[in-house]
Motif scaffolding. Structure first.
Motif, mmCIF file in Angstrom:
data_model
loop_
_atom_site.group_PDB
_atom_site.id
_atom_site.type_symbol
_atom_site.label_atom_id
_atom_site.label_comp_id
_atom_site.label_asym_id
_atom_site.label_seq_id
_atom_site.Cartn_x
_atom_site.Cartn_y
_atom_site.Cartn_z
ATOM 1 N N UNK A 31 28.878 -20.028 88.601
ATOM 2 C CA UNK A 31 29.615 -18.758 88.611
ATOM 3 C C UNK A 31 30.958 -18.846 87.873
ATOM 4 N N UNK A 32 31.261 -20.027 87.277
ATOM 5 C CA UNK A 32 32.481 -20.198 86.506
ATOM 6 C C UNK A 32 33.649 -20.805 87.270
ATOM 7 N N UNK A 33 33.540 -20.917 88.601
ATOM 8 C CA UNK A 33 34.615 -21.532 89.386
ATOM 9 C C UNK A 33 34.784 -22.992 88.982
ATOM 10 N N UNK A 62 25.652 -28.168 88.681
ATOM 11 C CA UNK A 62 27.099 -28.277 88.515
ATOM 12 C C UNK A 62 27.406 -28.965 87.185
ATOM 13 N N UNK A 63 28.370 -28.432 86.459
ATOM 14 C CA UNK A 63 28.826 -29.047 85.210
ATOM 15 C C UNK A 63 29.930 -30.039 85.554
#
Length: 126
Positions: A31-33, A62-63
């Motif tokens: 989600x960009x968090x 997760x990145x």
């Protein structure tokens, strides 16, 4: 394999990632968090601290990136895994692969002699 005196490094910039017995990595959620994760350095132990506190969704991808050079540290050969370098006694380097999917406990040490696996889900392979 009984390992002693090992540290973890970024595979891109070769900077040490161990901080007080934990591996520090940057994270970015689907989600960009963004945040910081501190992983346990013991193989097969999947406890961690995340700042800010977050509840990852089951199997969320997760990145991970290096907190020093900010480069993504994903394996090219295995895109669903993050890649670290483990340096043993400051002489030998091995690849460490761990699952980027939240809640999936898989870690692999790639050595000259083969692959060692850790974690409750490791038997399903890379």
């Amino acid at each position: 394999m009984k390992l002693e005196k090992y540290k973890f490094y970024c595979p891109k910039c070769d900077q040490e990632l161990d901080i007080a017995g934990q591996i520090h990595l940057k994270t970015e959620r689907e989600n960009g968090d963004k945040g910081d994760m501190y992983l346990n350095t013991s193989f097969g132990t999947y406890s961690y601290k995340h700042v800010p506190d977050v509840v990852f969704q089951k199997s969320e991808l997760v990145k991970f990136s290096c907190p020093k050079c900010l480069e993504t540290i994903h394996s090219k050969a295995h895109p669903n895994y993050a890649l670290l370098t483990m340096r043993v006694e400051n002489k030998f380097d091995f690849e460490i692969l761990f699952s980027r999917q939240a809640g999936i406990h898989k870690t692999y040490i790639v050595t000259e002699d083969g692959v060692e696996s850790y974690g409750e889900h490791a038997s399903t392979g890379l």
